[in-house]
Enzyme design. Structure first.
Site, mmCIF file in Angstrom:
data_model
loop_
_atom_site.group_PDB
_atom_site.id
_atom_site.type_symbol
_atom_site.label_atom_id
_atom_site.label_comp_id
_atom_site.label_asym_id
_atom_site.label_seq_id
_atom_site.Cartn_x
_atom_site.Cartn_y
_atom_site.Cartn_z
ATOM 1 N N GLU A 162 95.581 22.926 36.353
ATOM 2 C CA GLU A 162 96.448 21.362 36.348
ATOM 3 C C GLU A 162 95.714 20.820 37.846
ATOM 4 O O GLU A 162 96.986 20.047 38.281
ATOM 5 C CB GLU A 162 97.829 21.162 35.863
ATOM 6 C CG GLU A 162 98.024 21.492 34.369
ATOM 7 C CD GLU A 162 99.206 22.077 34.182
ATOM 8 O OE1 GLU A 162 99.855 21.376 33.038
ATOM 9 O OE2 GLU A 162 100.232 22.273 34.649
ATOM 10 N N GLU A 232 96.574 22.959 27.029
ATOM 11 C CA GLU A 232 97.991 23.415 26.250
ATOM 12 C C GLU A 232 98.496 21.830 25.289
ATOM 13 O O GLU A 232 98.642 21.231 25.846
ATOM 14 C CB GLU A 232 98.599 23.112 27.538
ATOM 15 C CG GLU A 232 98.319 23.956 28.400
ATOM 16 C CD GLU A 232 99.028 24.313 30.403
ATOM 17 O OE1 GLU A 232 100.647 23.506 29.876
ATOM 18 O OE2 GLU A 232 99.419 24.701 31.061
#
Length: 950
Positions: A162, A232
């Site tokens: 991320e 995700e």
């Protein structure tokens, strides 16, 4: 278990295993959030739900808890976890970090790293990357030797995590490329991926819950030649102390958004989390949005498998849609988006499609406000009735090839589509009492047998068989011939579909389907186990040896009945003890310092620090205590009396009562977890730097002047154009000032900009020292752009630098040591407020037959805040301000006699504490025969005459 080496590649559509397209349906499971003994059941539940892959982070701080001390044993044996995935024929997406986020303490970095000079986290920083390289040298060989190219389960490896949320500049690319090259140079040859931010030579994925179409378009624009992967898919959300329960992502919404992912064209999805687990040992992190967002001990995440490894409604949805995916992945992996110009639908219904040649799947979405049976007219003029709920997305199969020369159109949810016991088997599901419509097109169509009253029609001109079905509680099986091949269609309602289990890991390697159990598992010997809450329900096994199938009644296997009452677990012989610091203060082993130091500088990882100093107060009475750098909850005592518990952190001003003359100040601070995501990783845990007596605390959320109005930031407001806000204050003679709370970027004090490097408004929290801009004795002006309202904290703290408290004494966990244990009299009510107490008790392991798979939880009714130890195992922190009420007690950690220890900060009495079973604990488990001979191989023996072959 080692398998034949294979190659994982990819193109613009999907990943390919040895040239064959695969849909990656992955379950996120973190090995470090559960005992090793629980891994098999969790992984098996993922496989039973139709997952073909496991996604896991690797937590650096778990494996190097102290510098140079490495631990890959027991519950930290990540190599054994990967090997177990291989044994269960599950691929692995490995995410080694070094940053993992995961609501995990420090984002996975070890605590001691924050004390290293010149380290800048998640940057191209020589000092930081030196330690990253050491970590990679230890971990990456474990992944390298378990890659699919070496016969292992690892098919993808992720670079960092991320990073796009943080920055995306030249320095960011340099950092990401360094990590990428570090993986390659250490022997990683499988494809590399990233999530939310990319690196050259990697496949970037997206993280989200909703908005699949938007994310698909963005990824296609970034990487048109790479597969589209949801790294995700947020199945639920985390919870933090004092917040609300994370129940907003319901099972129906989960199913809808899962279907949106399929509809958009993604060919890989990782369910984050599939099983969350528990933040044992105080490993829960802290995140942005306010100063006190600390993770609870449970990481249940409202995931498909709950914290105790039990299935949920969300698990049932995941299993249904995963079975659908598996049945038609051959089409979905090749299909392109198609228009629905010639498809007509009832009002309030929208239709989108994906197709390959004449095969199509239409995704029908309802925007009505109630369930309805609607009509969809397909391109050839065929009208299909469909039962659909508000907001639901239902796939309609339109001439999808299921066998050579056989095409299926269906408004029911279809799964299976594979040979089972010599027959091509499909399962058709809809809600109970609803109707569905199915059409088969093939030569030589004929109904051989069926077990229900249904309407069907054979159209010889079109070689078509049409079925008008009603879905009942009791499954019905239709046998037919098509294109000279035997077919079996099992008609189910949705509840029965939830109790359908695909089994392809039995000793003979054949595919079986078991219909009826509420839950299923296998043991390490390969025995298939089931649980049913209704002993009179049918249990159907398809694919037995030499049989098309066999029907049993559940009670044939249940030697024990459901237990109305499980043996109670009695907590007895409670004892209590005051920690030594309550009366004696900091022990002699403590440190003497001029100013408080944080956990890292003190040399302690987790637990508590006790800060203590003496001060004089000439008049006595009330005054303020100003703490400019406080990063954890604190209990403040003056002369042994609790003054406050501080929850809003960063900086704090606290009202205290002093005696005239000499006073003893004590601050007991619990490490509540480091930031797991932020540009400010590595904050000073506990308290650091000078502390002051006196000063003033001002709530400055109200009375901001905009161009034409007064704006109160503690109210719901939505001013247009994000106006510039202005506010004034009088500092008097104070020469020090801090603004703490939801500060906006662009802050100016007396016309000068206050720099906040790396800050984002959506963090909603910062601590800004504005002392250098303040003009004592004058009217001072604050300006900042409007960002959001309402906000929950924006304070101005003012004080004199001359009023610093000095001469501090500090002690760590040793200050909490209990002494002088004595029998605790229950029923006496809580101990005096503000006096920490240790409690301990004994309890016996409950005697329960092995056929009952019990789970235990500790309910801490009436307690305050502290931590729990069981037989030396750290069960985590507790804080009875919600939303967590119960705490997991792993049964594997029980002994015949057990010791439970609690440290309670306020000394509340343990009289209402209970050890409880979860609800499924009352149901017995039994072995399910897959051999089709009507007998069990286990302890149940012959099931008798109620077994029926068909």
């Amino acid at each position: 278990m080692t398998h034949k080496p294979a190659e994982m590649t990819y193109d613009h559509r999907s990943f390919l295993l040895n040239g064959t397209r695969v849909f990656l349906n992955s379950a996120a499971v973190h090995y470090f959030r559960s005992p090793k003994e629980e891994w098999r059941e969790v992984l098996m539940k993922a496989k039973l739900a139709g997952m073909n892959c496991i996604d896991t982070y690797f937590a650096w701080n778990v494996h190097e808890p102290n510098e140079g001390v490495w631990d890959f044993e027991g519950d930290r044996d990540c190599g054994a976890f990967l090997d177990l995935c291989a044994e269960l024929v599950l691929w692995v997406i490995a995410r080694p970090g070094p940053f993992i986020c995961a609501e995990w303490d420090f984002g996975g970095f070890p605590w001691w790293l924050s004390g290293k000079e010149d380290v800048k986290f998640r940057e191209y920083n020589e000092a930081y990357l030196h330690y990253v390289d050491i970590y990679f040298d230890k971990l990456i060989p474990l992944l390298r030797e378990r890659q699919i190219s070496s016969g292992g389960p690892v098919i993808l490896v992720q670079v960092e995590n991320e990073y796009g949320y943080l920055q995306a500049d030249e320095q960011a690319s340099r950092y990401m490329n360094y990590l990428r090259d570090g993986l390659i140079s250490r022997g990683i040859t499988v494809p590399l991926i990233t999530c939310v931010g990319g690196a050259e030579g990697t496949v970037e994925g997206a993280n989200f819950w909703s908005g699949a179409d938007k994310h698909y378009v963005e990824l296609r624009a970034k990487q048109p030649d790479a597969p589209k992967l949801v790294t995700e898919f947020w199945t639920g959300w985390f919870e933090h102390w004092g917040g609300s329960a994370a129940s907003q992502k319901t099972a129906s919404l989960y199913e809808k958004h899962f279907m949106e992912v399929i509809r958009a064209g993604f060919t890989g999805i990782s369910h984050y989390m599939f099983y969350g687990g528990t933040n044992f040992n105080g490993y829960g992190g802290r995140t942005v949005g306010a100063s006190d967002i600390f993770m609870v001990t449970s990481y249940d995440y409202n995931a498909p498998l709950n914290e105790y490894g039990r299935i949920t409604d969300k698990y049932a949805a995941a299993k249904r849609l995963s079975y659908f995916l598996s049945a038609f992945q051959h089409l979905l992996l090749e299909a392109e988006e198609i228009t629905a110009e010639e498809v007509r639908a009832s009002k309030g219904i929208t239709v989108r499609g994906r197709g390959l040649s004449r095969q199509k799947i239409w995704f029908v979405e309802s925007r009505r406000d109630e369930r309805a049976t609607v009509n969809i007219t397909l391109e050839t003029g065929r009208t299909v009735p469909l039962s659909i709920a508000p907001g639901q997305i239902v796939p309609i199969l339109d001439r999808v090839q299921i066998a050579e020369g056989v095409y299926l159109t269906s408004s029911a949810l279809i799964t299976g589509n594979e040979e089972v016991g010599g027959e091509l088997t499909l399962f058709a599901a809809a809600d109970r009492g609803q109707r569905s419509w199915i059409e088969l097109e093939a030569e030589g169509l004929d109904i051989l047998s069926h077990g229900l009253n249904m309407v069907y029609e054979i159209d010889p001109d079109r070689s078509a068989l049409r079925l008008d079905l009603c879905h009942f509680e009791e499954p019905a099986i239709i046998r037919m011939m098509a294109s000279k091949r035997s077919f079996r269609l099992v008609v189910l309602d949705q509840a029965a579909m939830n109790r359908l289990w695909r089994v392809n890991f039995h000793h003979d390697g054949a595919v079986h389907y078991v219909l009826g159990p509420d839950d299923m598992d296998t043991d390490s010997q390969g025995k298939v186990l089931g649980m049913m809450d209704d002993p009179d329900r049918s249990l159907i096994v398809l694919g037995g040896r030499g049989q098309g199938g066999i029907r049993y009644i559940g009670r044939d296997f249940m030697k024990q009945a459901p237990l109305a009452i499980l043996p109670p677990v009695t907590l007895h012989s409670w004892e209590s003890s005051r920690p030594a610091f309550v009366t004696d203060g900091v022990p002699e082993s403590g440190q003497l310092v001029k100013q408080p130091v944080d956990f890292t500088r003190y040399g302690q990882d987790y637990g508590y620090l006790l800060y203590e100093c003496d001060f004089e107060n000439e008049e006595g009475g009330a005054t303020n205590l100003m703490v400019p750098n406080l990063q954890d909850s604190a209990r403040i005592y003056v002369n042994g009396e609790e003054q406050a518990i501080v929850r809003q952190l960063g900086a704090a001003g606290v009202r205290i009562q002093c005696a005239q003359g000499r006073n003893k100040l004590q601050m007991l601070i619990q490490h509540m977890g480091r930031l797991n995501f932020s540009p400010y990783l590595g904050e000073s845990k506990g308290m650091k730097g000078p502390v002051y007596l006196g000063g003033e605390v001002m709530d400055i959320r109200r009375d901001w002047q905009a161009e034409n109005e007064v704006i109160h930031l503690d109210e719901v407001r939505d001013p247009s154009d994000g106006p510039l806000l202005r506010r004034s204050f009088l500092p008097g003679s104070y020469d020090r000032a801090i603004i703490v709370g939801a500060v906006s970027r662009g802050l100016r004090v007396n016309g000068q900009e206050v720099l906040m490097e790396g800050y984002h408004d959506w963090f909603a929290f910062n601590t800004v020292d504005i002392s250098q801009f303040v003009q004592p004795g004058q009217v001072n002006k604050i300006e900042m752009p409007y960002s959001a309202a309402p906000i929950h904290r924006l304070e101005l703290l003012l004080w004199q630098s001359a009023d610093e408290l000095t001469g501090w004494r500090i002690s760590g966990n040793e200050a909490l040591r209990p002494r002088d244990w004595k029998l605790q009299q229950l029923g006496q009510g809580a101990a005096p407020a503000g006096n920490p107490v240790w409690y301990r008790c004994k309890f016996d392991k409950p005697t329960i037959p092995n056929s009952y798979h019990v789970r235990l939880k500790l309910r801490l009714t009436g307690m305050s805040k502290g931590f729990i130890l069981l037989n030396g195992h750290h069960l985590g922190r507790y804080w009875q301000i919600g939303p967590q009420e119960d705490y997991k007690v792993p049964v594997i950690w029980l002994q015949e006699e057990n010791e439970l220890l609690l440290f309670d900060e306020a000394g509340h009495s343990p009289e209402h504490i209970r050890l409880l079973y979860d609800k499924p604990s009352i149901y017995p488990w039994f072995e399910i025969p897959l051999d089709g001979d009507g007998e069990n191989d286990g302890d149940n023996g012959d099931v008798g005459g109620s077994a029926t072959q068909f």
